[in-house]
Design an enzyme around this catalytic site. Sequence first.
Site, short mmCIF file in Angstrom:
data_model
loop_
_atom_site.label_atom_id
_atom_site.label_comp_id
_atom_site.label_asym_id
_atom_site.label_seq_id
_atom_site.Cartn_x
_atom_site.Cartn_y
_atom_site.Cartn_z
N GLY A 10 0.83 -1.21 0.00
CA GLY A 10 0.00 0.00 0.00
C GLY A 10 0.86 1.25 0.00
O GLY A 10 2.10 1.18 -0.02
N ASP A 63 -5.20 -12.48 2.49
CA ASP A 63 -6.07 -11.63 3.32
C ASP A 63 -5.86 -12.01 4.79
O ASP A 63 -5.90 -13.20 5.13
CB ASP A 63 -7.53 -11.88 2.89
N SER A 134 -4.46 5.51 14.16
CA SER A 134 -4.85 6.71 13.43
C SER A 134 -5.34 7.80 14.36
O SER A 134 -5.97 7.53 15.38
CB SER A 134 -5.97 6.37 12.44
N TYR A 158 -14.60 3.55 11.26
CA TYR A 158 -13.17 3.33 11.01
C TYR A 158 -12.37 3.62 12.29
O TYR A 158 -11.59 2.80 12.75
CB TYR A 158 -12.68 4.23 9.86
N LYS A 162 -10.10 1.13 15.16
CA LYS A 162 -8.74 1.38 15.64
C LYS A 162 -8.70 1.42 17.17
O LYS A 162 -7.78 0.92 17.80
CB LYS A 162 -8.20 2.70 15.07
#
Length: 348
Positions: A10, A63, A134, A158, A162
């Site tokens: 990524g 995955d 994050s 999201y 986290k």
Amino acid sequence: MRVLLTGGSGFIGSHIALLLLERGFDVVILDSYANSSPNVINRINTYLDKNDLRYKIEIINGDIRDKKIIDNIFLESIKQSKNIDIVIHLAGLKSVSESLNNPLHYWDVNVLGTLNLLLTMKEYECYSLVFSSSATIYGLSDSVPISEDHKISPINPYGETKVAIEKMFFDLYNSNTNLWKICSLRYFNPVGAHPSGVIGEDPVGTPNNLFPFLTQVAIGRQKLLNVFGDDWDTKDGSGIRDYIHIIDLAEGHLASIDYLNSKESCLEFINLGSGNGYSVFQIITQFESSIGCQIPFSIQSRREGDVAKCYADISKAKKLLGWTPKRTLDQICLDGWNWQIKNPNGYR
Ligand code: WQD
């Protein structure tokens, strides 16, 4: 040292992989290519070959929700007597808007995937982990800059995933405080690209994030930039964020590895940002001046899940990791543009 880098093809993972390989680490990448391209690895190989660097990289397409794949990676490493010494875990989904529409997918990939990884690490007695957390977990910031002891109150699924993962680390560490060594790095806004332009940010489909959208407007792939709100409680009304050069972020991961290697056991939550807040309009102005272009934009209503201001207090990273960001906003714009102009259609 051998590093398992999940999500290593990524945007963030590829830059970390390149720095690890340059530093002589043996790297195993696990990636599903859900939000990345297999071509990244060829770019990394070409770059390292051109610089006459010897390196060891292995890629597994898989995955993290399939625990057997993770098991096999550890098993194979033991069979080849090249045990995995540390895991850098980036594999996960990271779009705020997408998580609002499909929360269970985010819980599945981000949380179940991480649970699989931790269970396997435990089974194979690998207890060193650097994790991609994050700043989204802070939610609506009472005060900026944001330090690690700021209230944790995510406002989207999201961010909730986290937080759940960080809670797993907390319980795991406290179950045996002499075993695990974990750094959970809370990223602010990683942007830009490697100065060579061989790797960079290439989101699948239309970019959710400001910076790749901006460079696509500049290269003509997007007509104009939608500015999500000019009525925020900020000096110019547009949203303020902390944009950190992707190489500074990657260097923060190498500093974390050095830190974990110096400890018997630890659990640390650490902000990685530039420590500066810039508004959308400031980013547009800087980009136009760095690149010498005009960015057409249109003011739209606020985006769901957004906050007005979010930028980091990075004193803990400086103190604990001896790490500070070195690159300027101008460098971010120049490197991001250099990647985009050399790769108008990304890796495709
Ligand atoms: C930045 C600013 C927008 C796009 C993201 C990810 C999240 C996390 C942090 C990893 C905001 C504005 C954006 C556009 C705009 N990454 N904007 N027009 O929202 O801070 O969070 O990075 O954990 O995964 O969501 O970054 O780049 O989306 O937005 O005006 O087309 O730019 O409102 O103020 P954000 P972003």
